[in-house]
Design an enzyme around this catalytic site. Sequence first.
Site, mmCIF file in Angstrom:
data_model
loop_
_atom_site.group_PDB
_atom_site.id
_atom_site.type_symbol
_atom_site.label_atom_id
_atom_site.label_comp_id
_atom_site.label_asym_id
_atom_site.label_seq_id
_atom_site.Cartn_x
_atom_site.Cartn_y
_atom_site.Cartn_z
ATOM 1 N N CYS A 1 -10.907 -0.504 -17.535
ATOM 2 C CA CYS A 1 -10.219 -0.201 -16.279
ATOM 3 C C CYS A 1 -8.926 0.582 -16.464
ATOM 4 O O CYS A 1 -8.382 1.107 -15.494
ATOM 5 C CB CYS A 1 -9.926 -1.495 -15.527
ATOM 6 N N HIS B 1 7.656 2.861 -5.605
ATOM 7 C CA HIS B 1 6.272 2.516 -5.267
ATOM 8 C C HIS B 1 5.569 1.955 -6.499
ATOM 9 O O HIS B 1 5.721 2.483 -7.613
ATOM 10 C CB HIS B 1 5.527 3.740 -4.738
#
EC number: 2.3.1.-
Length: 555
Positions: free
Chosen positions: A261, A448
């Site tokens: 991943c 963010h």
Amino acid sequence: MASTGEHHLLSTEIVNRGIEPSGPDAGAMTFSVRVRRRLPNFVQSVKLKYVKLGYHYLTKHGIYLAVAPVVFLLFGAEVKRFGRKELWHMLSNSTGGYDLVIVLALFTLLTFTLTLYIFARSRSIYLVDFACFKPDDDLKVTKEEFIELARKSGKFDEASLEFQKRILESSGIGDETYVPKSIMSTEKTSTMKEGRAEASMVIFGALDELFEKTQIRPKDVGILVVNCSIFNPTPSLSAMIINHYKMRGNILSFNLGGMGCSAGIIAVDLARDMLQANPNNVAVVVSTEMVAYNWYPGRDRSMLIPNCFFRMGCSALLISNRRRDYRRAKYTLEHIVRTHKGADIASFRSVYQEEDEHKFKGLKISKEIMEIGGEAIKTNITTLSPLVLPFSEQMFFFSNLIKRYFSGTTTSEKSSHRLPPVQQISQFEPSSSATKPYIPDYRLAFEHFCIHAASKTALNELERNLGLSDKNMEASRATLHRFGNTSSSSIWYELAYQEAKGRVKRGDRVWQLAFGSGFKCNSAVWKSIRRIEPPATGNPWLDCIDRYPAEALSS
């Protein structure tokens, strides 16, 4: 009972069960211990070698920056000794030749140092735009439909179905994720034909949107990097893309397989290196995973877990080093930090593809995955911190580390690894004299956060360890809820969420953190070049962004 040395990794609760009514212990107080696996506390045992590694990245080209001012000051001091007339007289006559040699030597050294720094400095890498594939609605399933379709496929017994149902209920996944139709058929789904069909759907869907958004022709792409962990056919997926879009014959093509991943950031890192070696070029990076090819039809519970989390998804990025692309680009790449724990056998086997006793192939997830993943994440963050944290935060962190070292806090932590579990619990009860570890405020470094949407538990633990807020984790939780775990592309669905909300402003920094098999943990830091307006098209969140954040995301 937990094994020795897991006091950072387990949440332990001792419950009084009352008086033992009978048996050899009749009349004695009895207790039960509830243990829940957690990520290790990232700042309890920071290894200084990883802090030093972070500063090594920071000062890689620092020698040029250090030498240039010194040479410039020496050169200026030498020239300042002379007036304008004296300097002209010295340059036009042979007298004062010794001073002239010094001035010219310093000037040459200054010019050489600045030139060396300019050529050694990395070229700016721009993220022009990206696209995330959104499947058709006929592939959408609720959690209840998922279990019912699994039952109808005839591949699972009732115990396996019940286990998957319990996992789904606590997974953080919503009722609008996407799965291939083939996985619920009675036939075998992990075939090359089904894999190629799914790959064509998600990859070409993402690339068509990317080429439309950027208005770039496929023949203009000089570098292509594709990552897909499980499905690796021959010819490769990158060759499939080249064939479909009729790309040019001298394209530099790479296909990354088996990297889990976190491979999306590895693919970006490879594309960056290739762009550094090939100026005035553009690269396309494709990150995906094939759900049907990874589908496990057996009964081993550790291998059933991926069935519950992984869903269809794909991202495609256009990266450039051309100066003319700066005006239309969205972000510049600032840092990539990669951590690999594969030398450790437990880390290597934590996510392992193999066959079960009935020869069914699947991904086996280790029970120690939280602890193993936590150590990799801690190492990566420790290395990244000197590159991104403000100087004030670094000073607070180091002063706290030194204070804890001289107060003996870190020594007692190490020695307690040899204590029995019950003594470990009492050893770490809060003490007014103990120096608490200082957790740096990463919200001062980033606006963010795009943390890989692996599972609800992983996101909760990362929020707790890093001291983040629900809003910082909102994009990750929303992505997990709406699209599930899309593997290496999940961090791009999260950035698309931030853009759809209109939150990305000029100068904002984005931290993408991904982790996966190997065991690996990788970080990428992007800086916004301009304010990103909410898109009218080409964003997977457009039909549902107003429904997020939902109250269920923080529960």
